[in-house]
Design a protein around this motif. Structure first.
Motif, short mmCIF file in Angstrom:
data_model
loop_
_atom_site.label_atom_id
_atom_site.label_comp_id
_atom_site.label_asym_id
_atom_site.label_seq_id
_atom_site.Cartn_x
_atom_site.Cartn_y
_atom_site.Cartn_z
N GLU A 85 6.48 5.93 -4.84
CA GLU A 85 6.16 7.19 -5.05
C GLU A 85 4.92 7.38 -6.05
OE1 GLU A 85 9.49 9.93 -6.00
OE2 GLU A 85 10.89 8.29 -5.10
N ILE A 86 3.93 7.08 -5.66
CA ILE A 86 2.60 6.78 -6.48
C ILE A 86 1.83 8.35 -6.25
CG2 ILE A 86 2.43 4.32 -6.34
CD1 ILE A 86 0.10 4.61 -4.54
N MET A 108 0.96 -1.10 0.00
CA MET A 108 0.03 -0.03 -0.06
C MET A 108 0.93 1.41 0.10
SD MET A 108 -3.14 -1.11 0.04
CE MET A 108 -4.17 0.26 0.41
N ALA A 109 0.15 2.47 -0.39
CA ALA A 109 1.10 3.67 -0.51
C ALA A 109 1.43 4.20 0.92
CB ALA A 109 0.10 4.76 -0.93
N ASN A 110 2.52 5.00 1.12
CA ASN A 110 2.91 5.74 2.04
C ASN A 110 2.42 7.08 2.67
OD1 ASN A 110 4.42 2.89 2.95
ND2 ASN A 110 6.30 4.11 2.08
N SER A 111 2.17 7.22 3.67
CA SER A 111 2.03 8.87 3.84
C SER A 111 3.34 9.54 3.84
CB SER A 111 1.38 8.96 5.11
OG SER A 111 1.27 10.27 5.76
N MET A 112 3.29 10.83 3.99
CA MET A 112 4.71 11.51 4.09
C MET A 112 4.88 12.05 5.37
SD MET A 112 5.41 13.36 0.23
CE MET A 112 3.69 13.91 0.06
N GLN A 136 -1.21 -1.16 -5.61
CA GLN A 136 -0.04 -1.70 -5.81
C GLN A 136 0.78 -2.12 -4.54
OE1 GLN A 136 2.47 0.89 -7.89
NE2 GLN A 136 1.00 1.18 -9.77
N VAL A 137 0.85 -3.36 -4.61
CA VAL A 137 1.52 -4.18 -3.29
C VAL A 137 3.03 -3.48 -2.91
CG1 VAL A 137 2.60 -6.23 -2.48
CG2 VAL A 137 0.82 -6.31 -3.99
#
Length: 295
Positions: free
Chosen positions: A245-246, A1-5, A240-241
């Motif tokens: 940087e999506i 999964m996406a990461n927060s900043m 996306q697994v």
């Protein structure tokens, strides 16, 4: 999964009489922006620390604060200004020869002559200290990364719920499209009939051609198809697994969705579709705000 900043990590290591504390704070930023505040004694490791940080964080503003307490990194050394001391000795010799009966001068006064003693602090950089510092940087980064992953999962979960709602509204737009075209077609004929009552509409095919062209201008089929495609692409990207940087890609897709939504609103002369367009824009704006914090 996406990461927060958004993330935070902190770790402290102890070496002999010294404690080394490392704090890593990350917030959203369009690019990788690093602020590294470390003691001068660790400047030699600055390039290595930057490489470590870039291996954990691809985008965002990263602030690193390093605090060192204790005496383990510093050794105090006393030196003598021999040239100055020689001058003192020479003058003392003259003074004793000239004023021996009046003053009892001796070398015991030398410790009071602070100018001839130079105290310096020598920084020690042992392999043990270097390793401890790098370990602290890694652990603090891991903590910040874990926080970014947790918050990123929560953001994506909420974003995907909103995206499903967008997909639902898009399906409603698709179902109403034929009705809107027919209504638009009828309204055009009615207006033509009012203004050109003398024209026999059934005997002049050009009238129907013009009506068809006008009705086609209000057709939102292509916009709906592209909007469906953007929704699918957005969901696939967000799921996306192992994303890298999506955030920028999601921003671009969302921008295209907003473009199609605006076109639908301007082409479709229908109250219900106008309401759905407002709902679409509302959801897109909410998602846009959240994406600003996706790496």
């Amino acid at each position: 999964m996406a990461n927060s900043m958004t993330g935070f990590g902190q770790h402290t290591v102890y070496v002999d009489q010294t404690s080394i504390s490392v704090e890593v704070r990350t917030v959203n930023h369009r690019f990788f922006d690093l602020s590294l505040k470390i003691p001068r004694s660790f400047y030699v490791l600055e390039a290595k620390v930057k490489n470590i940080l870039q291996s954990y964080f691809g985008r965002g503003r990263v602030e690193v604060y390093v605090t060192v307490e204790g005496q383990g990194l510093v050794e105090r050394v006393v030196d003598v200004d021999w040239l100055l001391l020689d001058q003192y000795i020479n003058h003392m010799t003259v003074i004793k020869e000239k004023y021996l009966d009046k003053h009892d001068l001796s070398v015991d006064i030398l410790p009071n002559l602070e100018e001839i003693f130079i105290v310096t602090e020598v920084e020690k950089q042992t392999d043990q200290i270097k390793k401890a510092f790098i370990d602290a940087v890694n652990i603090a980064c891991q903590q910040a990364e874990q926080m970014r992953q947790t918050e990123g999962s929560m953001l994506i979960e909420d974003i995907l719920k909103r995206m499903k709602n967008i997909d639902k509204i898009t399906n409603q737009l698709h179902d109403r499209r034929d009705t809107v075209i027919k209504d638009y077609h009828k309204r055009i004929l009615d207006r033509l009939s009012n203004y050109t009552a003398e024209i026999n509409q059934t005997s002049d095919p050009r009238i129907f051609q013009e009506v068809a062209l006008l009705a086609e201008k209000g057709d939102i089929s292509e916009e709906i198809t592209r909007l469906h495609s953007h929704v699918e692409q957005f969901i696939d990207t967000a799921n996306q697994v192992a994303p890298k940087e999506i955030g920028r890609k999601l921003e671009f897709i969302l921008q295209e969705m907003l473009r199609e939504t605006n076109t639908i609103g301007s082409k479709a002369n229908d109250p219900q579709i106008s309401n759905w367009v407002v709902d679409l824009k509302t959801e897109i704006e909410k998602i846009k705000e959240q994406i600003q914090n996706i790496e």
